[in-house]
Motif scaffolding. Structure first.
Motif, PDB file in Angstrom:
ATOM      1  N   PRO A 115       0.810  -1.228   0.000  1.00 41.88           N
ATOM      2  CA  PRO A 115       0.000   0.000   0.000  1.00 41.88           C
ATOM      3  C   PRO A 115       0.848   1.285   0.000  1.00 41.88           C
ATOM      4  O   PRO A 115       0.418   2.298  -0.533  1.00 41.88           O
ATOM      5  CB  PRO A 115      -0.827  -0.133   1.290  1.00 41.88           C
ATOM      6  N   VAL A 151       2.079  10.794  -9.598  1.00 44.59           N
ATOM      7  CA  VAL A 151       1.336  11.358 -10.725  1.00 44.59           C
ATOM      8  C   VAL A 151       0.605  12.634 -10.306  1.00 44.59           C
ATOM      9  O   VAL A 151       0.501  13.572 -11.102  1.00 44.59           O
ATOM     10  CB  VAL A 151       0.362  10.343 -11.376  1.00 44.59           C
ATOM     11  N   GLN A 152       0.146  12.684  -9.075  1.00 45.00           N
ATOM     12  CA  GLN A 152      -0.520  13.905  -8.610  1.00 45.00           C
ATOM     13  C   GLN A 152       0.480  15.068  -8.580  1.00 45.00           C
ATOM     14  O   GLN A 152       0.167  16.186  -8.998  1.00 45.00           O
ATOM     15  CB  GLN A 152      -1.086  13.729  -7.197  1.00 45.00           C
ATOM     16  N   GLN A 165       3.235  15.345 -10.293  1.00 48.43           N
ATOM     17  CA  GLN A 165       3.612  15.701 -11.667  1.00 48.43           C
ATOM     18  C   GLN A 165       2.494  16.514 -12.332  1.00 48.43           C
ATOM     19  O   GLN A 165       2.765  17.487 -13.038  1.00 48.43           O
ATOM     20  CB  GLN A 165       3.914  14.420 -12.454  1.00 48.43           C
ATOM     21  N   SER A 166       1.238  16.141 -12.078  1.00 49.24           N
ATOM     22  CA  SER A 166       0.108  16.916 -12.619  1.00 49.24           C
ATOM     23  C   SER A 166       0.131  18.339 -12.086  1.00 49.24           C
ATOM     24  O   SER A 166      -0.067  19.307 -12.829  1.00 49.24           O
ATOM     25  CB  SER A 166      -1.234  16.279 -12.224  1.00 49.24           C
ATOM     26  N   ALA A 167       0.356  18.463 -10.775  1.00 40.98           N
ATOM     27  CA  ALA A 167       0.394  19.799 -10.165  1.00 40.98           C
ATOM     28  C   ALA A 167       1.528  20.623 -10.760  1.00 40.98           C
ATOM     29  O   ALA A 167       1.349  21.794 -11.106  1.00 40.98           O
ATOM     30  CB  ALA A 167       0.560  19.675  -8.650  1.00 40.98           C
ATOM     31  N   LEU A 224       2.877   5.856  -5.916  1.00 42.63           N
ATOM     32  CA  LEU A 224       2.595   5.992  -7.350  1.00 42.63           C
ATOM     33  C   LEU A 224       1.546   7.068  -7.577  1.00 42.63           C
ATOM     34  O   LEU A 224       1.645   7.870  -8.507  1.00 42.63           O
ATOM     35  CB  LEU A 224       2.110   4.654  -7.927  1.00 42.63           C
ATOM     36  N   ILE A 225       0.538   7.069  -6.722  1.00 41.83           N
ATOM     37  CA  ILE A 225      -0.498   8.092  -6.861  1.00 41.83           C
ATOM     38  C   ILE A 225       0.075   9.474  -6.542  1.00 41.83           C
ATOM     39  O   ILE A 225      -0.155  10.439  -7.275  1.00 41.83           O
ATOM     40  CB  ILE A 225      -1.722   7.744  -5.986  1.00 41.83           C
ATOM     41  N   SER A 249       2.030   1.731  -3.554  1.00 41.79           N
ATOM     42  CA  SER A 249       0.863   2.147  -4.322  1.00 41.79           C
ATOM     43  C   SER A 249       0.526   3.621  -4.071  1.00 41.79           C
ATOM     44  O   SER A 249       0.270   4.391  -5.004  1.00 41.79           O
ATOM     45  CB  SER A 249      -0.314   1.248  -3.938  1.00 41.79           C
TER      46      SER A 249
END
Lengths: 332, 332
Positions: B142, B152-153, B155-157, B148-149, B145
């Motif tokens: 977990p 990406v969050q 990187q999006s920001a 990983l979230i 995991s």
């Protein structure tokens, strides 16, 4: 099973699956969530809601039906159903970048809509969300994990096929094709089935269902190949003969060439030409050489093998059987 | 700790880690394995072996030291160490595609060497291998995991920051910056520390170590930002002032603008110009406005917070402490 869509899930499953998928995606950064909604078919490129095309949701259906087949409620396999659908969306997003495919389900591919960087990251986000569904479920997670490896291995093999000759030293054999398809297409079907029974309380059947899913994947991919040459463009959303035009190593062509007859010899001369007449001629030669028929027979053999597992271990799994049949009888 | 490399792992850890990493990658399709070897720094683009630059292996070191800190042998955290290093390599491969960065560690970026499609797929393969390391370890998975979230969050920001103004309505706040860095950079450090103690037999400390790793990540990212403006190009492998030239929203600049003095006003006028004189002038103004100093102080504060967790729960973790210090004292 009351199918809304050929090979798709019934309304009952949609009511379970859709809210769970939307909840999973809702944790993303607003930009990521917007692009993921486009990728999942829930929204237009400008964010407006779309209805009625969430895709076939075939992989979640396998997970949910597999849990029911071992006597558990469908809900018990919901995390696996969500995970495999998210991985499927991830793989489409990345495959379209790799293959430079501009269209997906009659719409712009994700990278055409938002650019390569955003599409790549959205794919990564969908994958991360998929993993999180099963991160604390050690009875199911190894199957999802194995499917991810199968997926990249199958994609690598498929890409390597492009650089290999149609015939002669280094040609792609039918066995290599089957191995590629079992990974690229079968891995995720296998994970759906295996994780479905594992979460349904029958982990002892998971390895059998994994093998069943891989066989099903080979059959599914062969049918895809047949549709990629002879499918109705209005239904498939791809131009007619598109796989022939792009010289993709598909099973009907490989099987035709392997037949060794006169039509096969003519076919090997005409492959590689991309003008309309040559492509049409090639398609005819593949049929004449028995490639289409042989592909169909091979797909049936793989489905029979998959159904054999169900007959032996889950003889009452009628809905799952029906779904397997629908995969090879589909027209898109 | 006998460091081969500033912030790197000792020879002892290299002997554990390197064979395990190579074994993990060895299962890939030959093409994938070749590209992964390039990405990991083990091989040139033509496949010839390279020695001596497997990178700093900082994240694996945190995992292994965290296990030792709870009294377990380093080996117990090896799957986590391998997983976080593979995820790190995955993220570099994809980030370079997203940012169109052509150079990585003084060599071609993976996508420059093999093309976008292959680099994307190699990244996916590294991620799949990472997940497989911990798929059957529910005490650690977990955290991987969640990382990983976070990745990406973050990187999006970071990508969304590019479209936002330096100042005025919609400006990027220091808190938003810290949240982005805690995800993008801290997530994987957090997973390394949390999975390390969990696999070392102290899962009750994992959430604390997760928070520790996120704080460490913010400090690490701020130091990266400082080096991205004032670092020695020969050491960092990036041109001087590169982050200023690309108008990246980095902490020293955000902090300088937030200071509100005369230098800050001048700075806001000169930001956006990319000629050599303007960029040099901007760098001077960031210093004059106290941006560099404030960034440094903030990095120290986040490291102190991370060290506070170690003081409270693992007071004897001297090597881990030393590693945390080395992260903010590094020059590349």
């Amino acid at each position: 099973m009351n199918l809304n869509h050929p090979g798709g899930v019934s309304a009952r499953y949609r009511r379970l699956l859709d809210p769970a998928l939307r909840e999973a995606v809702s944790v993303l950064h607003p930009d990521g969530a917007r692009m993921a909604a486009f990728a999942m078919g829930w929204a237009d490129v400008d964010g407006r809601a779309r209805f009625g095309d969430g895709g076939k949701a075939l992989r979640p259906a396998i997970a949910l039906l597999s849990a029911e087949a071992v006597g558990a409620p469908a809900e018990s396999a919901l995390p696996a159903a969500v995970a495999v659908e998210l991985v499927h969306a991830f793989s489409l997003a990345h495959d379209d970048i790799i293959d430079r495919d501009e269209l997906r389900r009659h719409r712009d591919a994700l990278w055409k809509a938002y650019g390569v960087g955003h599409a790549l990251l959205t794919g990564d986000a969908l994958l991360a969300l998929a993993v999180s569904q099963l991160a604390d479920r050690p009875e199911a997670m190894p199957y999802l994990s194995a499917a991810l490896i199968e997926l990249v291995q199958g994609q690598s093999a498929d890409m390597a096929f492009e650089d290999r000759p149609w015939q002669g030293p280094g040609e792609v054999t039918l066995d290599e094709y089957a191995e590629m398809a079992a990974g690229k297409t079968g891995g995720l079907l296998a994970a759906a089935a295996a994780a479905g029974v594992a979460l349904g309380g029958a982990p002892e059947l998971a390895d059998r269902m994994w093998g069943m899913g891989r066989d099903l994947g080979v059959a599914f991919q062969i049918v895809d190949d047949i549709l990629g040459i002879w499918g109705d463009p209005l239904v498939t959303g791809k131009p007619v003969y598109s796989d022939l035009r792009s010289e993709k190593k598909t099973l009907p062509v490989l099987a035709a060439l392997a037949s060794g007859g006169q039509a096969a010899h003519e076919l090997s001369d005409v492959l590689g030409a991309t003008d309309e007449d040559s492509v049409r001629h090639a398609a005819r030669l593949v049929e004449e050489a028995g490639g289409r028929e042989r592909a169909r027979a091979l797909a049936d053999r793989y489905v029979s093998s998959a159904l054999g597992v169900l007959d032996e271990f889950l003889p009452d799994a009628h809905e799952l059987r029906a779904l397997c049949h629908s995969l090879v009888d589909r027209v898109n």
